[in-house]
Design a protein around this motif. Sequence first.
Motif, PDB file in Angstrom:
ATOM      1  N   ASP A  16      23.354  45.959 -10.006  1.00 44.56           N
ATOM      2  CA  ASP A  16      23.499  47.036  -9.209  1.00 44.56           C
ATOM      3  C   ASP A  16      22.418  47.824  -8.523  1.00 44.56           C
ATOM      4  O   ASP A  16      22.280  48.958  -8.386  1.00 44.56           O
ATOM      5  N   PRO A  18      19.913  48.919  -6.025  1.00 44.95           N
ATOM      6  CA  PRO A  18      20.061  48.914  -4.543  1.00 44.95           C
ATOM      7  C   PRO A  18      18.716  48.117  -4.012  1.00 44.95           C
ATOM      8  O   PRO A  18      17.818  48.207  -4.615  1.00 44.95           O
ATOM      9  N   ALA A  19      18.920  47.523  -2.861  1.00 44.23           N
ATOM     10  CA  ALA A  19      17.820  46.785  -2.200  1.00 44.23           C
ATOM     11  C   ALA A  19      16.632  47.597  -1.997  1.00 44.23           C
ATOM     12  O   ALA A  19      15.288  47.307  -2.089  1.00 44.23           O
ATOM     13  N   ALA A  91      17.824  56.401  -4.732  1.00 45.98           N
ATOM     14  CA  ALA A  91      18.875  55.563  -4.134  1.00 45.98           C
ATOM     15  C   ALA A  91      20.021  56.566  -3.572  1.00 45.98           C
ATOM     16  O   ALA A  91      20.606  56.259  -2.420  1.00 45.98           O
ATOM     17  N   SER A  92      20.232  57.574  -4.044  1.00 50.19           N
ATOM     18  CA  SER A  92      21.438  58.474  -3.644  1.00 50.19           C
ATOM     19  C   SER A  92      21.030  59.300  -2.356  1.00 50.19           C
ATOM     20  O   SER A  92      21.739  59.437  -1.519  1.00 50.19           O
ATOM     21  N   THR A  95      21.099  56.787   0.260  1.00 50.60           N
ATOM     22  CA  THR A  95      22.346  56.294   0.730  1.00 50.60           C
ATOM     23  C   THR A  95      23.107  57.714   1.507  1.00 50.60           C
ATOM     24  O   THR A  95      23.688  57.383   2.653  1.00 50.60           O
ATOM     25  N   GLN A 132      15.805  50.747   6.246  1.00 53.31           N
ATOM     26  CA  GLN A 132      15.667  49.912   4.981  1.00 53.31           C
ATOM     27  C   GLN A 132      16.014  48.518   5.164  1.00 53.31           C
ATOM     28  O   GLN A 132      15.406  47.757   4.289  1.00 53.31           O
TER      29      GLN A 132
END
Length: 135
Positions: A16, A18-19, A91-92, A95, A132
């Motif tokens: 999980d 994220p890249a 990450a949030s 996103t 990204q």
Amino acid sequence: MQAIAHPRPFLRPSADIPAPVAALRRLAPRCQAGARLDLFHACAMLSTDSGVAARSYAEALLRGLAVVLGRVPVLHQPGAGELSFDEAWIASLLTAARRGDEDSMRFLLASRLPRHARRQIGWLAAQLAQRQDQM
């Protein structure tokens, strides 16, 4: 003696990660070694060149967060199977920026950053989110 069950950790397994967080982990050591960053000046310099690479935005974001937070964000070593709180927050933020969710971005920025830094960090996150896939 009674065994105590360990609560399920907040951290996620490696599948999980994220890249963008994986890419930021690779950049973190270089950013930590750099000089202090004037956030406003860095944003102004980056905004004048439309061809700036995702890596430049990522470095500015990490270095800017270090200045604003008063400490280096916690980024695990590349390949680590868990997310730190800072990594999950970044990450949030990325996103939310990628999907154009300004309300979530404002909430995330306000939850951790002083008012004077929110605009610049938000802008850097939005620029990085757009790029990204280039990281």
